[in-house]
Design a protein around this motif. Structure first.
Motif, mmCIF file in Angstrom:
data_model
loop_
_atom_site.group_PDB
_atom_site.id
_atom_site.type_symbol
_atom_site.label_atom_id
_atom_site.label_comp_id
_atom_site.label_asym_id
_atom_site.label_seq_id
_atom_site.Cartn_x
_atom_site.Cartn_y
_atom_site.Cartn_z
ATOM 1 N N SER A 239 0.826 -1.206 0.000
ATOM 2 C CA SER A 239 0.000 0.000 0.000
ATOM 3 C C SER A 239 0.860 1.256 0.000
ATOM 4 N N HIS A 240 2.005 1.223 0.687
ATOM 5 C CA HIS A 240 2.937 2.353 0.663
ATOM 6 C C HIS A 240 3.465 2.590 -0.751
ATOM 7 N N ALA A 241 3.856 1.506 -1.405
ATOM 8 C CA ALA A 241 4.433 1.619 -2.749
ATOM 9 C C ALA A 241 3.432 2.213 -3.735
ATOM 10 N N ILE A 242 2.199 1.718 -3.690
ATOM 11 C CA ILE A 242 1.208 2.194 -4.654
ATOM 12 C C ILE A 242 0.788 3.628 -4.332
ATOM 13 N N THR A 243 0.682 3.955 -3.047
ATOM 14 C CA THR A 243 0.360 5.333 -2.674
ATOM 15 C C THR A 243 1.420 6.287 -3.196
ATOM 16 N N TYR A 244 2.669 5.888 -3.087
ATOM 17 C CA TYR A 244 3.771 6.700 -3.611
ATOM 18 C C TYR A 244 3.615 6.919 -5.116
ATOM 19 N N LEU A 245 3.307 5.852 -5.850
ATOM 20 C CA LEU A 245 3.138 5.969 -7.299
ATOM 21 C C LEU A 245 1.961 6.871 -7.661
ATOM 22 N N HIS A 246 0.890 6.784 -6.874
ATOM 23 C CA HIS A 246 -0.320 7.544 -7.181
ATOM 24 C C HIS A 246 -0.241 9.011 -6.769
ATOM 25 N N MET A 247 0.550 9.315 -5.736
ATOM 26 C CA MET A 247 0.449 10.655 -5.145
ATOM 27 C C MET A 247 1.742 11.444 -5.033
ATOM 28 N N TYR A 248 2.872 10.778 -4.946
ATOM 29 C CA TYR A 248 4.086 11.477 -4.534
ATOM 30 C C TYR A 248 5.179 11.577 -5.597
ATOM 31 N N PRO A 252 2.068 11.139 -11.686
ATOM 32 C CA PRO A 252 1.640 9.890 -11.035
ATOM 33 C C PRO A 252 1.482 8.736 -12.014
ATOM 34 N N ILE A 253 1.678 7.535 -11.485
ATOM 35 C CA ILE A 253 1.721 6.324 -12.299
ATOM 36 C C ILE A 253 0.689 5.315 -11.807
ATOM 37 N N ILE A 254 0.014 4.676 -12.752
ATOM 38 C CA ILE A 254 -0.864 3.542 -12.466
ATOM 39 C C ILE A 254 -0.075 2.282 -12.806
ATOM 40 N N HIS A 255 0.121 1.405 -11.840
ATOM 41 C CA HIS A 255 0.945 0.219 -12.056
ATOM 42 C C HIS A 255 0.286 -0.746 -13.041
ATOM 43 N N ARG A 256 -0.980 -1.003 -12.874
ATOM 44 C CA ARG A 256 -1.804 -1.804 -13.772
ATOM 45 C C ARG A 256 -1.555 -3.311 -13.708
ATOM 46 N N GLN A 281 1.061 6.287 -17.286
ATOM 47 C CA GLN A 281 0.965 7.575 -16.606
ATOM 48 C C GLN A 281 -0.498 7.877 -16.310
ATOM 49 N N ALA A 282 -0.769 8.342 -15.090
ATOM 50 C CA ALA A 282 -2.131 8.651 -14.673
ATOM 51 C C ALA A 282 -2.647 9.885 -15.412
ATOM 52 N N PRO A 283 -3.957 10.091 -15.448
ATOM 53 C CA PRO A 283 -4.510 11.263 -16.140
ATOM 54 C C PRO A 283 -4.029 12.563 -15.510
ATOM 55 N N ASP A 284 -3.905 13.574 -16.331
ATOM 56 C CA ASP A 284 -3.456 14.891 -15.878
ATOM 57 C C ASP A 284 -4.637 15.628 -15.261
ATOM 58 N N SER A 285 -4.621 15.773 -13.932
ATOM 59 C CA SER A 285 -5.748 16.398 -13.246
ATOM 60 C C SER A 285 -5.903 17.862 -13.622
ATOM 61 N N ASP A 286 -4.812 18.515 -14.025
ATOM 62 C CA ASP A 286 -4.888 19.934 -14.396
ATOM 63 C C ASP A 286 -5.778 20.144 -15.629
ATOM 64 N N SER A 287 -5.884 19.125 -16.454
ATOM 65 C CA SER A 287 -6.700 19.241 -17.667
ATOM 66 C C SER A 287 -8.160 18.895 -17.411
ATOM 67 N N GLY A 288 -8.461 18.459 -16.188
ATOM 68 C CA GLY A 288 -9.827 18.065 -15.861
ATOM 69 C C GLY A 288 -10.124 16.611 -16.133
ATOM 70 N N MET A 289 -9.176 15.868 -16.682
ATOM 71 C CA MET A 289 -9.390 14.451 -16.972
ATOM 72 C C MET A 289 -9.178 13.612 -15.722
#
Length: 437
Positions: A239-248, A252-256, A281-289
């Motif tokens: 959970s630490h590893a995935i949280t790091y990929l998603h947020m830090y 951000p990266i989706i492992h998949r 690569q996770a969606p770019d939140s700045d673009s609204g996606m």
């Protein structure tokens, strides 16, 4: 540039576009990280910032928390690890020799780039003795894996891509893995040393994890049973590893492809997430996606059903896979068990039904004792798994929240365990006193 250690803000609604429907195939179609990711990674200022931030980031185990305390600022999610017990990247344990050769440090230093080392074929031949069978320790979907040692003493896994399949899909997976690994560094992720791409050779060098995969240990291939305490710690590490990929990290990266065979264990049973060939690569939140439209890729039994239906990939797809992994940890079963009768064949579905019917204890791995501490932890882990496995992604928790809940479960588990041990000690002491009298 946004700091790689500050969690991004996420938009609240889904992007409205719908991808063209392409029926998924057993081999699944590939997608690759955007070129903007590579450009951002090569920025020397950003690389320097990540280096010095990582130098001072802590990578110790997090403190115990109660249910209300947030771990958003915990360095466990943000930190990089500069030391490790070594890693492996094969799907099966081999019986190869421990012998190894050393690489020329001069060549490595001359070819070093920010976060990447480009090895030469001569160096790879040296370190593996021309890919000697005695150095081979595993065979995975990517190809063969060899154990070797660098001049500085680092024990590494040399992953050599299958040449016959390279043109079909491994080229994209190779690029995805090196792009992802070169951007991340965390205690619970395999460490990246470098790569080689020359002619038809595609090679990735990562740290060697000596204790096999989680799936091997759940199958008792190594001769011992993982107790529930160890399984809970592994869940927290993941959970630490995935949280790091998603947020830090800045992009951000989706492992998949979160699954037990992609989780490697050190001698001390610390978990390291490996195999980033499917990462996106996770969606770019700045673009609204809030999702990435992409063809389905992953492993049967772990795949998010909403992703399968809509072709919309989000971080919550990793959360779903993590929910399957939680069920796998407490039951010991594989996600799909063809040998079982139909109602038990899909492990997560079977376990969740038993849990809802208030018969959770019946799904506990029969090799584990039905103690008070184990029963309590089982109930709470299955409750979290049920949330992660919600059919709709908006009803699933974030990985950060999963980690918080697991910390609280560990705290309660240890308290019940301590109380049980104290009660057992007191009873034994009283019996001894009575006998003496």
């Amino acid at each position: 540039m946004t700091s790689p250690y500050i969690p991004r803000r996420r938009a609240g609604s889904d992007h409205s576009s719908t991808p063209g429907r392409v029926p998924p195939s057993p081999g699944y179609a590939s997608s690759e990280l955007s070129t903007s990711t590579v450009t951002a990674r090569q920025n020397p200022v950003a690389a320097a910032a990540r280096f010095f931030t990582g130098m001072f980031a802590a990578c110790l185990s997090p403190p115990e928390l109660d249910n209300s305390k947030s771990i958003g600022d915990s360095e466990e999610f943000k930190s990089s690890s500069t030391a490790s017990n070594g890693s492996r990247a094969g799907s099966r344990r081999g019986r190869g020799s421990n012998g190894s050769m050393s690489l020329s440090s001069y060549n490595i230093v001359q070819k070093k780039e920010p976060g990447i080392v480009k090895f030469t074929m001569e160096e790879i031949y040296q370190v593996t003795r021309n890919f000697s069978h005695s150095f081979k320790v595993g065979q995975g979907g990517f190809g063969a894996v060899y154990k070797a040692k660098l001049l500085d003493g680092s024990v590494v896994a040399v992953k050599r891509a299958k040449k016959s399949l390279y043109e079909k899909h491994l080229g994209v997976e190779f690029q995805s893995e090196i792009q992802t690994l070169s951007r991340v560094e965390h205690l619970n992720l395999v460490k990246f040393y470098g790569y080689l791409e020359q002619g038809d050779e595609r090679i990735i060098v990562v740290e060697y994890v000596p204790n096999g995969t989680l799936r091997e240990h759940l199958d008792c291939i190594h001769g011992s049973v993982l107790d529930l305490s160890a399984r809970l710690e592994i869940a927290i590490d993941v959970s630490h590893a995935i949280t790091y990929l998603h947020m830090y990290i800045d992009h951000p990266i989706i492992h998949r492809d979160i699954k037990s065979s992609n989780i490697l264990l050190t001698e001390h049973f610390r978990a390291k997430v490996a195999d980033f060939g499917f990462a996106r690569q996770a969606p770019d939140s700045d673009s609204g996606m809030t999702h990435v439209s992409t063809q389905v890729k992953g492993t049967a039994g772990y795949l998010d059903p909403e992703y399968l239906k809509t072709y919309q990939l989000t971080e919550k797809s990793d959360v779903y896979s993590f929910g399957v992994l939680l069920v796998e940890l407490v039951t010991g079963r594989r996600p799909i068990e063809p040998k079982f009768e139909l109602k038990e064949r899909i492990t997560a579905k079977w376990a969740m039904k038993r849990f809802i019917d208030e018969d959770a204890i019946s799904v506990l791995d029969p090799r584990l004792d039905q103690t008070a501490a184990n029963t309590l932890a089982l109930q709470k882990i299955l409750e979290l798994a049920l949330q992660c496995l919600a059919p709709r992604r908006q009803n699933r928790p974030t990985m950060k929240r999963c980690a918080e809940i697991l910390w609280a479960i560990r705290k309660d588990f240890r308290e019940v365990l301590s109380a049980s041990n104290f009660h057992s000690y007191s009873s034994t002491s009283q019996r001894s006193t009575s006998l003496r009298e």
